[in-house]
Design a protein around this motif. Structure first.
Motif, mmCIF file in Angstrom:
data_model
loop_
_atom_site.group_PDB
_atom_site.id
_atom_site.type_symbol
_atom_site.label_atom_id
_atom_site.label_comp_id
_atom_site.label_asym_id
_atom_site.label_seq_id
_atom_site.Cartn_x
_atom_site.Cartn_y
_atom_site.Cartn_z
ATOM 1 N N LEU A 29 37.684 46.671 37.738
ATOM 2 C CA LEU A 29 37.836 46.148 36.377
ATOM 3 C C LEU A 29 36.655 45.264 35.998
ATOM 4 N N ASP A 30 36.233 44.382 36.902
ATOM 5 C CA ASP A 30 35.074 43.538 36.611
ATOM 6 C C ASP A 30 33.840 44.396 36.377
ATOM 7 N N GLN A 31 33.680 45.436 37.158
ATOM 8 C CA GLN A 31 32.542 46.343 37.004
ATOM 9 C C GLN A 31 32.536 46.987 35.621
ATOM 10 N N MET A 32 33.694 47.486 35.196
ATOM 11 C CA MET A 32 33.781 48.202 33.925
ATOM 12 C C MET A 32 33.654 47.281 32.719
ATOM 13 N N LYS A 132 32.517 33.276 35.578
ATOM 14 C CA LYS A 132 31.274 33.500 36.321
ATOM 15 C C LYS A 132 30.064 33.197 35.439
ATOM 16 N N ALA A 133 30.106 33.655 34.189
ATOM 17 C CA ALA A 133 28.991 33.415 33.277
ATOM 18 C C ALA A 133 28.830 31.929 33.003
ATOM 19 N N ALA A 134 29.955 31.216 32.847
ATOM 20 C CA ALA A 134 29.890 29.777 32.611
ATOM 21 C C ALA A 134 29.312 29.058 33.820
ATOM 22 N N ALA A 135 29.730 29.463 35.019
ATOM 23 C CA ALA A 135 29.225 28.838 36.244
ATOM 24 C C ALA A 135 27.727 29.076 36.409
ATOM 25 N N ALA A 136 27.253 30.227 35.906
ATOM 26 C CA ALA A 136 25.826 30.545 35.980
ATOM 27 C C ALA A 136 25.027 29.862 34.876
ATOM 28 N N GLY A 137 25.710 29.143 33.979
ATOM 29 C CA GLY A 137 25.042 28.458 32.874
ATOM 30 C C GLY A 137 24.699 29.363 31.710
ATOM 31 N N ASN A 138 25.343 30.521 31.641
ATOM 32 C CA ASN A 138 24.975 31.516 30.627
ATOM 33 C C ASN A 138 26.052 31.758 29.579
ATOM 34 N N TYR A 173 23.394 42.122 26.657
ATOM 35 C CA TYR A 173 22.939 41.301 27.770
ATOM 36 C C TYR A 173 22.980 42.125 29.050
ATOM 37 N N ASN A 174 22.224 41.685 30.029
ATOM 38 C CA ASN A 174 22.209 42.320 31.338
ATOM 39 C C ASN A 174 23.256 41.634 32.208
ATOM 40 N N PRO A 175 24.315 42.319 32.614
ATOM 41 C CA PRO A 175 25.355 41.673 33.417
ATOM 42 C C PRO A 175 24.833 41.059 34.711
ATOM 43 N N SER A 176 23.804 41.645 35.289
ATOM 44 C CA SER A 176 23.266 41.095 36.533
ATOM 45 C C SER A 176 22.654 39.719 36.315
ATOM 46 N N TRP A 177 22.226 39.443 35.098
ATOM 47 C CA TRP A 177 21.763 38.096 34.747
ATOM 48 C C TRP A 177 22.931 37.230 34.282
ATOM 49 N N ALA A 178 23.769 37.752 33.407
ATOM 50 C CA ALA A 178 24.775 36.939 32.727
ATOM 51 C C ALA A 178 25.758 36.298 33.696
ATOM 52 N N TRP A 182 26.189 38.764 41.860
ATOM 53 C CA TRP A 182 27.352 39.646 41.731
ATOM 54 C C TRP A 182 28.061 39.752 43.078
ATOM 55 N N PRO A 183 29.374 39.502 43.122
ATOM 56 C CA PRO A 183 30.061 39.411 44.416
ATOM 57 C C PRO A 183 30.519 40.735 45.008
ATOM 58 N N TYR A 184 30.347 41.868 44.282
ATOM 59 C CA TYR A 184 30.886 43.142 44.767
ATOM 60 C C TYR A 184 29.756 44.166 44.907
ATOM 61 N N PRO A 185 29.018 44.168 46.007
ATOM 62 C CA PRO A 185 27.900 45.118 46.143
ATOM 63 C C PRO A 185 28.312 46.575 45.980
ATOM 64 N N ALA A 186 29.539 46.904 46.365
ATOM 65 C CA ALA A 186 29.997 48.298 46.259
ATOM 66 C C ALA A 186 30.325 48.685 44.825
ATOM 67 N N TYR A 187 30.454 47.697 43.925
ATOM 68 C CA TYR A 187 30.801 47.946 42.535
ATOM 69 C C TYR A 187 29.835 47.189 41.625
ATOM 70 N N PRO A 188 28.584 47.627 41.543
ATOM 71 C CA PRO A 188 27.623 46.930 40.670
ATOM 72 C C PRO A 188 28.063 47.001 39.221
ATOM 73 N N PRO A 189 27.777 45.976 38.423
ATOM 74 C CA PRO A 189 28.289 45.938 37.039
ATOM 75 C C PRO A 189 27.700 47.047 36.181
ATOM 76 N N SER A 190 28.543 47.653 35.369
ATOM 77 C CA SER A 190 28.061 48.639 34.400
ATOM 78 C C SER A 190 27.129 47.961 33.410
ATOM 79 N N TYR A 191 26.108 48.670 32.998
ATOM 80 C CA TYR A 191 25.144 48.116 32.051
ATOM 81 C C TYR A 191 24.603 49.232 31.182
ATOM 82 N N PHE A 192 24.698 49.056 29.873
ATOM 83 C CA PHE A 192 24.199 50.022 28.905
ATOM 84 C C PHE A 192 23.141 49.333 28.064
ATOM 85 N N PRO A 193 21.855 49.541 28.375
ATOM 86 C CA PRO A 193 20.784 48.814 27.674
ATOM 87 C C PRO A 193 20.798 49.085 26.180
ATOM 88 N N PRO A 194 20.389 48.113 25.369
ATOM 89 C CA PRO A 194 20.305 48.327 23.923
ATOM 90 C C PRO A 194 19.188 49.305 23.596
#
Length: 382
Positions: A29-32, A132-138, A173-178, A182-194
């Protein structure tokens, strides 16, 4: 506005893993949801509602592409009389959102299925990602949108709203930055560039849409175990001339309307039974009906084409539009189900009629024809 750094447009990740009999895992779910969890609450809720009607999303995306000069409230006003669900109509205000959903149909179907079966888990994922985004300052207020919190301790809920209610921005935004590491290496976040190219960091806001009239959804953030999508009925009736207020609970909680599913398969037998969709045909029945509808079996085709609604020879088969209206007007109790107990012959006749309707739709929308894996005609979990 935060800084933006371009990286090659080819960089992206798509959803991996598959839905199990108990639904998607928290990691999946977090990935999607990673590409949209930082959307304003109202827009996010409307995207997730619309994802449960993927065929109508495709139709709306094609309409939007054919009407590039209409956006925001002007576009919504132009589709008030369309047959689509109110959530789908609302998204014509945001062409980039519809394009993403149309271009990533497999992802759209998956988030829609999650909404159908795991709405609370979806809400928990959104809040987990925002934390997670808040903790990262984003995750902080900007000129485009405001970020506030409610609750305390381990039950803090992040609420995102437009800074100006009259103007809605869609963040890219790029989820890997936002979200930070990322805590789930087996499930990298989906990202659809603008369209302008992928981002390494920061938000890309683009233009704001004058779309206050398109906003009717929201979230009841009641904390873990008590959150759900809600609907402002007074706003919805101004978007959709055919809006059915009976589909909304007295507390305003959203409910899926199977009349707008248009035959797209539900993900499993329990969900099909819940929403009154007839079970899929067995392989033998599929082969039988393929033979009848195949152009090489011309002698058999008139027999199916001339069946009446009750399966009797000689009746004129309704066209796709008429048949769709018939299905929309049926109550849940009238729709065939895996547990209906009706005579098998009558059930097969209804399945044949519904199969012809789906074939008609597929001829207009090839991407919804049966395929392998996670295709729309093959939605049952394995």
């Amino acid at each position: 506005m935060l800084s933006m750094t371009a990286v090659p447009a080819a960089w992206s990740q798509t959803t991996t893993g598959s839905q199990t009999n108990t639904g998607y895992s928290a990691e999946q779910l977090d990935q999607m949801l990673a590409p949209i969890a930082l959307y304003p609450d109202a827009l996010l809720s409307q995207v997730l509602m619309a994802a449960t009607y993927p065929l109508e999303v495709v139709e709306a995306a094609r309409w939007s592409q054919a009407n590039p000069n209409l956006t925001g409230d002007a576009a919504v006003n132009a589709v008030k009389d369309k047959s689509w669900d109110v959530s789908v109509k609302s998204l014509v205000a945001f062409p980039s959102v519809l394009k993403q959903m149309n271009d990533q149909l497999d992802w759209t179907q998956k988030i829609g299925n999650a909404m159908l079966e795991q709405q609370q888990a979806v809400a928990d994922s959104i809040q987990r990602l925002r934390a997670k985004a808040a903790a990262a300052g984003n995750l902080k207020s900007t000129p485009q949108q405001t970020v506030t919190t409610q609750g305390s301790g381990s039950n803090v809920q992040y609420v995102i709203a437009p800074a100006n209610p009259e103007v809605i921005y869609v963040p890219s935004y790029n989820p890997s930055w936002a979200y930070g590491p990322w805590p789930y290496p087996a499930y990298p976040p989906s990202y659809f560039p603008p369209a302008v190219g992928a981002l390494a960091s920061g938000f890309l806001w683009g233009v704001g849409f004058a779309a206050a009239g398109a906003m009717f959804g929201g979230w009841h953030w009641g904390g873990y175990g008590n959150s759900y999508v809600n609907v402002n009925v007074n706003r919805a009736v101004n978007i959709d001339n055919h809006f059915n207020t009976a589909n909304i609970n007295p507390n305003g909680q959203w409910q899926h309307d199977p009349a707008h599913r248009l035959g797209v398969a539900y993900p499993n037998a329990a969900t099909r039974a819940k929403y009154g969709q007839a079970p899929r045909l067995s392989p033998e029945q599929q082969q039988q009906f393929r033979g009848r509808l195949d152009g090489n079996a011309g002698a058999n085709r008139p027999q199916v084409a001339n069946r009446g609604p009750a399966g009797q020879p000689g009746g004129a088969r309704p066209n796709a539009g008429q048949q769709r209206e018939q299905w929309q007007n049926r109550s849940g109790a009238d729709r065939p189900s895996a547990f209906s107990g009706v005579d098998r012959g009558q059930q097969v006749n209804r399945e044949a009629q519904r199969g012809q309707f789906q074939l008609d739709r597929a001829q207009s929308h090839p991407e919804f024809r049966g395929g392998g894996g996670g295709g729309f005609g093959r939605g049952e979990r394995r």
